[in-house]
Design an enzyme around this catalytic site. Structure first.
Site, PDB file in Angstrom:
ATOM      1  N   ASP A 167      -1.695   6.835   6.074  1.00 45.31           N
ATOM      2  CA  ASP A 167      -2.748   5.927   5.613  1.00 45.31           C
ATOM      3  C   ASP A 167      -3.072   4.981   6.760  1.00 45.31           C
ATOM      4  O   ASP A 167      -2.291   4.094   7.089  1.00 45.31           O
ATOM      5  CB  ASP A 167      -2.245   5.154   4.386  1.00 45.31           C
TER       6      ASP A 167
ATOM      7  N   TRP B 239       0.825  -1.215   0.000  1.00 41.55           N
ATOM      8  CA  TRP B 239       0.000   0.000   0.000  1.00 41.55           C
ATOM      9  C   TRP B 239       0.854   1.258   0.000  1.00 41.55           C
ATOM     10  O   TRP B 239       0.549   2.217  -0.717  1.00 41.55           O
ATOM     11  CB  TRP B 239      -0.987   0.002   1.173  1.00 41.55           C
TER      12      TRP B 239
ATOM     13  N   LYS C  22     -12.496  -1.423   6.290  1.00 41.80           N
ATOM     14  CA  LYS C  22     -11.829  -2.310   7.237  1.00 41.80           C
ATOM     15  C   LYS C  22     -12.397  -2.103   8.645  1.00 41.80           C
ATOM     16  O   LYS C  22     -12.952  -3.005   9.218  1.00 41.80           O
ATOM     17  CB  LYS C  22     -10.317  -2.075   7.250  1.00 41.80           C
TER      18      LYS C  22
END
Ligand SMILES: *Cc1c(COP(=O)(O)O)cnc(C)c1O
Length: 361
Positions: A173, A103, A197
């Site tokens: 993030d 990511w 999530k």
């Protein structure tokens, strides 16, 4: 009662059953108004109350200081990979990024389209199984911001510390670990998290941004991606993702009932200690991540013989232990144990792993 499996999906992930039941109860007729939340004007009094309560509860859960805006935007976390440099990186500036996995690398690749990116540190030298200490970082002296991913959802690698970057805004993030343990928001310039999530349905992204970082967007920045425009319009420059926002608000209420983020932290600590402890005590299962960098939320593990992977997954599925297959880039297994996947799910998984090892190991 409908049957609810133990869902270990990395995302979109499990939502609390109590939240889904509440949404079902309110589906056709929201508080006697004779319509569903999905069918309301986003400018109506009812919806304004829903949106404002969600923001208030999130602020309370994370103790967000008054000089931060909370935005409920669209495009998921990935949209932010471009939105961040378009708003915060001057055309001739430089931004520092830390590479700890897939990511953060995606964020780097996208940001490189908009300016000079200095990869200040990379976990590559550690096979992405540990996080480089700050002493190894090569920060620029004039960076517009420093970006990192607090939890690498695929690799199962998480920061258990925050770097000291002085006055440079820290942009993080937090898609896969927001609300899982307490944080000090004042140490960040900007926090962003895709909702699917630990917050709510996919498509929504929550951005928490310090006010002095608004109004710096490039002139070429699309209006829809301009943080100041979003903030000035209460995240309603266009029609927001109204139902996702509402459902996220129900999750925030549920979190408050569970003792807030501190309550979740205690529960999550116990869950991850149980699962890693079990894996470490086994000669059949293994996790390669350096103990200090192990993710509380995503636990990748391998079987001693990968030819047994298929049988393991089939047996798990038959028991209602879902989505344990590891990411295709990593292989093996991955158990994602976000807030809504409780200790009972972890115990059921450990029972199954014990039995599988006894029979096939
Ligand atoms: C899931 C995830 C993303 C991508 O989220 P989207 O909403 O699908 O764009 C980005 N970063 C991290 C750390 C993630 O876990």
């Amino acid at each position: 009662m409908s049957k609810r499996a133990h869902n270990f999906c990395a995302g979109p992930a499990a939502l609390p059953t109590a939240v889904l039941e509440r949404a079902r109860a309110e589906m056709l007729d929201y508080q006697g108004r004779g319509l569903s939340v999905m069918e309301m004007s986003h400018r109506s009094d009812e919806y304004t109350a829903i949106a404002e309560k969600a923001e208030r509860d999130l602020r309370e859960l994370l103790a967000v200081p008054d000089n931060y805006k909370v935005l409920f935007l669209q495009g998921g976390a990935s949209q932010q990979f471009a939105e961040i440099p378009l708003n915060l990186l001057p055309e001739n500036g430089v931004a520092d990024y830390v590479d700890t996995g897939i990511w953060s690398r995606k964020a780097i690749e996208e940001a490189q389209r908009y300016g000079r990116i200095n990869v200040a540190a990379s976990a590559k030298a550690y096979d992405y199984q540990a996080i480089p200490a700050q002493a190894e970082w090569q920060l620029s002296h004039d960076a517009a911001y420093v970006h990192l991913a607090s939890n690498e959802t695929i690799g199962g690698v998480q920061f258990d510390w925050l770097p000291d970057v002085g006055d440079v805004p820290l942009v993080v993030d937090m898609s896969s670990d927001i609300l899982s343990r307490t944080i000090d928001v004042s140490r960040y310039g900007l926090i962003y998290a895709g909702a699917q999530k630990n917050i709510g349905p996919s498509g929504l992204v929550v951005v928490i941004v310090r006010e002095d970082l608004l109004g710096r967007a490039r002139s070429a920045c699309p209006t829809m991606l301009n943080y100041k425009v979003s903030a000035d319009n209460g995240s309603m420059y266009n029609t927001p993702a109204t139902y996702s926002w509402y459902l996220s608000g129900l999750v925030f209420e549920w979190l408050k009932e569970q003792g807030g983020v501190a309550g979740m932290e205690a529960r999550n600590r116990q869950k991850k200690e149980r699962l890693y402890g079990f894996i470490d005590n086994s000669a059949f299962y293994s996790n390669p991540i350096a103990p200090s960098a192990r993710s509380w939320m995503n636990v990748p593990f391998r079987l001693a013989d990968e030819r047994l992977d298929k049988a393991f997954l089939e047996g798990a599925d038959a028991r209602g232990l879902l989505n344990l297959k590891g990411h295709r880039s990593v292989g093996g297994m991955r158990a994602s144990i976000y807030n809504a996947t409780g200790p009972e799910a972890v115990e059921a998984l450990i029972d199954y792993m014990t039995e599988f090892e006894k029979e096939r190991g």
